[in-house]
Design a protein around this motif. Structure first.
Motif, PDB file in Angstrom:
ATOM      1  N   MET A  27      20.051  -6.797 -35.445  1.00  0.00           N
ATOM      2  CA  MET A  27      20.556  -7.185 -34.125  1.00  0.00           C
ATOM      3  C   MET A  27      19.513  -6.944 -33.044  1.00  0.00           C
ATOM      4  SD  MET A  27      24.362  -5.891 -33.294  1.00  0.00           S
ATOM      5  CE  MET A  27      23.633  -4.618 -32.268  1.00  0.00           C
ATOM      6  N   GLN A  31      17.168  -9.580 -30.540  1.00  0.00           N
ATOM      7  CA  GLN A  31      17.052  -9.548 -29.081  1.00  0.00           C
ATOM      8  C   GLN A  31      15.598  -9.493 -28.616  1.00  0.00           C
ATOM      9  OE1 GLN A  31      19.763  -9.938 -27.044  1.00  0.00           O
ATOM     10  NE2 GLN A  31      20.754 -10.250 -29.009  1.00  0.00           N
ATOM     11  N   GLU A 110      15.104  -4.366 -22.576  1.00  0.00           N
ATOM     12  CA  GLU A 110      16.105  -3.309 -22.483  1.00  0.00           C
ATOM     13  C   GLU A 110      17.421  -3.850 -21.919  1.00  0.00           C
ATOM     14  OE1 GLU A 110      16.437  -0.795 -23.808  1.00  0.00           O
ATOM     15  OE2 GLU A 110      17.690   0.608 -22.703  1.00  0.00           O
ATOM     16  N   ILE A 113      19.269  -5.473 -24.682  1.00  0.00           N
ATOM     17  CA  ILE A 113      19.811  -4.527 -25.651  1.00  0.00           C
ATOM     18  C   ILE A 113      20.986  -3.754 -25.067  1.00  0.00           C
ATOM     19  CG2 ILE A 113      19.271  -2.403 -26.909  1.00  0.00           C
ATOM     20  CD1 ILE A 113      16.575  -3.620 -27.538  1.00  0.00           C
ATOM     21  N   GLN A 114      20.848  -3.374 -23.802  1.00  0.00           N
ATOM     22  CA  GLN A 114      21.964  -2.687 -23.137  1.00  0.00           C
ATOM     23  C   GLN A 114      23.215  -3.560 -23.159  1.00  0.00           C
ATOM     24  OE1 GLN A 114      22.467   0.257 -21.248  1.00  0.00           O
ATOM     25  NE2 GLN A 114      20.494   1.199 -21.748  1.00  0.00           N
ATOM     26  N   LEU A 116      23.927  -5.944 -25.158  1.00  0.00           N
ATOM     27  CA  LEU A 116      24.397  -6.077 -26.536  1.00  0.00           C
ATOM     28  C   LEU A 116      25.200  -4.859 -26.974  1.00  0.00           C
ATOM     29  CD1 LEU A 116      24.242  -7.606 -29.222  1.00  0.00           C
ATOM     30  CD2 LEU A 116      22.097  -6.411 -29.664  1.00  0.00           C
ATOM     31  N   VAL A 117      24.607  -3.681 -26.793  1.00  0.00           N
ATOM     32  CA  VAL A 117      25.285  -2.449 -27.207  1.00  0.00           C
ATOM     33  C   VAL A 117      26.575  -2.275 -26.408  1.00  0.00           C
ATOM     34  CG1 VAL A 117      25.114   0.062 -27.349  1.00  0.00           C
ATOM     35  CG2 VAL A 117      23.143  -1.349 -27.917  1.00  0.00           C
ATOM     36  N   GLU A 118      26.512  -2.614 -25.139  1.00  0.00           N
ATOM     37  CA  GLU A 118      27.711  -2.485 -24.302  1.00  0.00           C
ATOM     38  C   GLU A 118      28.834  -3.376 -24.822  1.00  0.00           C
ATOM     39  OE1 GLU A 118      27.017  -2.639 -20.090  1.00  0.00           O
ATOM     40  OE2 GLU A 118      29.022  -3.461 -19.711  1.00  0.00           O
ATOM     41  N   ILE A 120      29.443  -4.169 -27.657  1.00  0.00           N
ATOM     42  CA  ILE A 120      29.995  -3.631 -28.899  1.00  0.00           C
ATOM     43  C   ILE A 120      30.800  -2.364 -28.656  1.00  0.00           C
ATOM     44  CG2 ILE A 120      29.311  -2.476 -31.030  1.00  0.00           C
ATOM     45  CD1 ILE A 120      26.983  -4.695 -30.984  1.00  0.00           C
ATOM     46  N   ILE A 121      30.209  -1.438 -27.907  1.00  0.00           N
ATOM     47  CA  ILE A 121      30.905  -0.146 -27.798  1.00  0.00           C
ATOM     48  C   ILE A 121      32.112  -0.218 -26.869  1.00  0.00           C
ATOM     49  CG2 ILE A 121      28.757   1.090 -28.287  1.00  0.00           C
ATOM     50  CD1 ILE A 121      28.769   2.152 -25.504  1.00  0.00           C
ATOM     51  N   THR A 122      32.193  -1.222 -26.034  1.00  0.00           N
ATOM     52  CA  THR A 122      33.396  -1.335 -25.193  1.00  0.00           C
ATOM     53  C   THR A 122      34.596  -1.831 -26.000  1.00  0.00           C
ATOM     54  OG1 THR A 122      32.563  -3.473 -24.453  1.00  0.00           O
ATOM     55  CG2 THR A 122      32.255  -1.613 -22.967  1.00  0.00           C
TER      56      THR A 122
ATOM     57  N   MET B   1      36.930   2.404 -17.528  1.00  0.00           N
ATOM     58  CA  MET B   1      35.595   3.007 -17.695  1.00  0.00           C
ATOM     59  C   MET B   1      34.651   2.468 -16.615  1.00  0.00           C
ATOM     60  SD  MET B   1      33.791   3.360 -21.408  1.00  0.00           S
ATOM     61  CE  MET B   1      35.113   2.657 -22.389  1.00  0.00           C
ATOM     62  N   ILE B   6      29.683   3.704 -18.645  1.00  0.00           N
ATOM     63  CA  ILE B   6      29.336   2.820 -19.758  1.00  0.00           C
ATOM     64  C   ILE B   6      27.844   2.891 -20.052  1.00  0.00           C
ATOM     65  CG2 ILE B   6      29.133   0.413 -20.489  1.00  0.00           C
ATOM     66  CD1 ILE B   6      31.759  -0.163 -19.180  1.00  0.00           C
ATOM     67  N   VAL B  10      26.078   4.005 -23.504  1.00  0.00           N
ATOM     68  CA  VAL B  10      25.135   3.132 -24.202  1.00  0.00           C
ATOM     69  C   VAL B  10      23.821   3.873 -24.458  1.00  0.00           C
ATOM     70  CG1 VAL B  10      23.715   1.060 -24.017  1.00  0.00           C
ATOM     71  CG2 VAL B  10      26.123   0.969 -23.356  1.00  0.00           C
ATOM     72  N   TYR B  13      24.340   6.513 -27.107  1.00  0.00           N
ATOM     73  CA  TYR B  13      24.408   5.962 -28.462  1.00  0.00           C
ATOM     74  C   TYR B  13      23.029   5.557 -28.978  1.00  0.00           C
ATOM     75  CZ  TYR B  13      25.092   3.057 -32.462  1.00  0.00           C
ATOM     76  OH  TYR B  13      24.969   2.542 -33.728  1.00  0.00           O
ATOM     77  N   ILE B  14      22.280   4.835 -28.155  1.00  0.00           N
ATOM     78  CA  ILE B  14      20.945   4.389 -28.578  1.00  0.00           C
ATOM     79  C   ILE B  14      20.085   5.585 -28.957  1.00  0.00           C
ATOM     80  CG2 ILE B  14      18.792   3.330 -27.778  1.00  0.00           C
ATOM     81  CD1 ILE B  14      20.450   1.378 -26.136  1.00  0.00           C
ATOM     82  N   LEU B 139      32.796   0.299 -36.480  1.00  0.00           N
ATOM     83  CA  LEU B 139      31.538  -0.209 -35.923  1.00  0.00           C
ATOM     84  C   LEU B 139      30.898  -1.197 -36.886  1.00  0.00           C
ATOM     85  CD1 LEU B 139      29.238  -0.146 -33.857  1.00  0.00           C
ATOM     86  CD2 LEU B 139      28.391   1.942 -34.942  1.00  0.00           C
ATOM     87  N   ILE B 142      32.709  -4.497 -36.741  1.00  0.00           N
ATOM     88  CA  ILE B 142      32.385  -5.229 -35.509  1.00  0.00           C
ATOM     89  C   ILE B 142      31.013  -5.887 -35.629  1.00  0.00           C
ATOM     90  CG2 ILE B 142      31.832  -4.941 -33.058  1.00  0.00           C
ATOM     91  CD1 ILE B 142      34.010  -2.773 -32.970  1.00  0.00           C
ATOM     92  N   LEU B 143      30.038  -5.146 -36.175  1.00  0.00           N
ATOM     93  CA  LEU B 143      28.687  -5.701 -36.327  1.00  0.00           C
ATOM     94  C   LEU B 143      28.686  -6.853 -37.324  1.00  0.00           C
ATOM     95  CD1 LEU B 143      26.455  -2.487 -36.337  1.00  0.00           C
ATOM     96  CD2 LEU B 143      27.021  -3.996 -34.432  1.00  0.00           C
ATOM     97  N   ARG B 146      30.239  -9.833 -35.659  1.00  0.00           N
ATOM     98  CA  ARG B 146      29.303 -10.406 -34.695  1.00  0.00           C
ATOM     99  C   ARG B 146      28.208 -11.199 -35.405  1.00  0.00           C
ATOM    100  NH1 ARG B 146      24.553  -9.950 -32.747  1.00  0.00           N
ATOM    101  NH2 ARG B 146      24.135 -10.487 -30.576  1.00  0.00           N
TER     102      ARG B 146
END
Lengths: 151, 151
Positions: A27, A31, A110, A113-114, A116-118, A120-122, B1, B6, B10, B13-14, B139, B142-143, B146
């Motif tokens: 992933m 990006q 960045e 990627i932010q 993208l990760v956001e 997912i984690i939301t 949130m 958020i 993020v 997590y990274i 997780l 979800i990945l 996606r």
DNA sequence: GGTTAATAGTTAAATAGTTTAACAGTTAAA
DNA sequence: TTTAACTGTTAAACTATTTAACTATTAACC
């Protein structure tokens, strides 16, 4: 905990961490793949975070030999993304910083990627996420402690 | 949130996933480094789990191109750890299985890795661990979802 | 102070893993 | 039956890694 359930938990952990790793790496690559490799991106990330660091520091953080860092840094340097500055007090030391171009490229990737990760984690409840990160942190501390004990 | 929290989550997590990855990879390498690389070990692990598989299947699981798998498999084949068997019905297909030697080597390294992971995860309450794996699984789903959507 | 140790980083050679592009052989579809 | 799709391999190019040797510099010690 019975031996049986321990083995199952170990298998479970090995399996899910492997899968998530592969998926996440793919992933991230999707990006940033055009301009940088994943390792190059992580290198820019670290230097951006700390502002300035040495090769030895990077080698410790990435858990590789210094010569591996030299190779990565040289490639980033050839692309004009990194500056090498000798310490005037201790001329063995070379400080690594991002150039303007390096900073811009990092910020650009960045952002993606932010986002993208956001995205997912939301999908998790905040409570679940906070608990997950708490355990993840604890795991990191255990691994760090073990490493310092073994080496 | 809030947006702020958020972004913090993020970043968190990274950072922690990167650190745990590097530490875990180094640890696994410490256990198997003499006979196999990490990727070679993961390849043996997968074939051992499913019994028999194809290069295309491995490429999908590892999220790399088929030619990358050919390279890994050839190295394992040269070491006498893997068997390549053509399908007689569809002669395009090559089935990959472990040789006796491959199975023995995998079991030997697997024992060490199981012991290692066990020594680490038993430092957690069973409840915490189960919850962690539950979120980790989510997780992964979800990945996967996606990925199938993007590709 | 001068020799010896340790440290920071680089270089070179070897190996592993990766991608892209082209290919062979085989099977499926039109 | 020709065309298209699929499976796996090869070759070339590149990135990342380790080991070992090396340079330059600094620290330690007698």
């Amino acid at each position: 905990m019975s031996d049986q359930s321990i083995k199952e938990l170990v298998d479970h952990y090995i399996h899910v961490s492997f899968s998530v790793n592969k998926l996440a790496e793919g992933m991230v690559k999707g990006q940033i793949g055009l301009d940088l490799t994943n390792d190059q991106h992580y290198t820019l990330r670290y230097i951006n975070k700390v502002g300035s660091c040495t090769s030895s520091e990077l080698a410790a953080v990435f858990d590789v030999k210094k010569s591996a860092i030299t190779a990565i840094i040289t490639r980033l340097w050839e692309k004009g993304l990194i500056l090498r500055t000798r310490d005037e007090n201790d001329r063995r030391v070379v400080y690594l910083t991002l150039t303007e171009k390096g900073n811009e490229l990092f910020q650009k990737t960045e952002e993606r990627i932010q986002a993208l990760v956001e995205s997912i984690i939301t999908k998790f409840d905040q409570d679940e996420l906070v608990q997950f990160l708490k355990t993840y942190d604890k795991l990191k501390e255990i691994l760090l402690e073990r490493k310092s004990r073994v080496e």
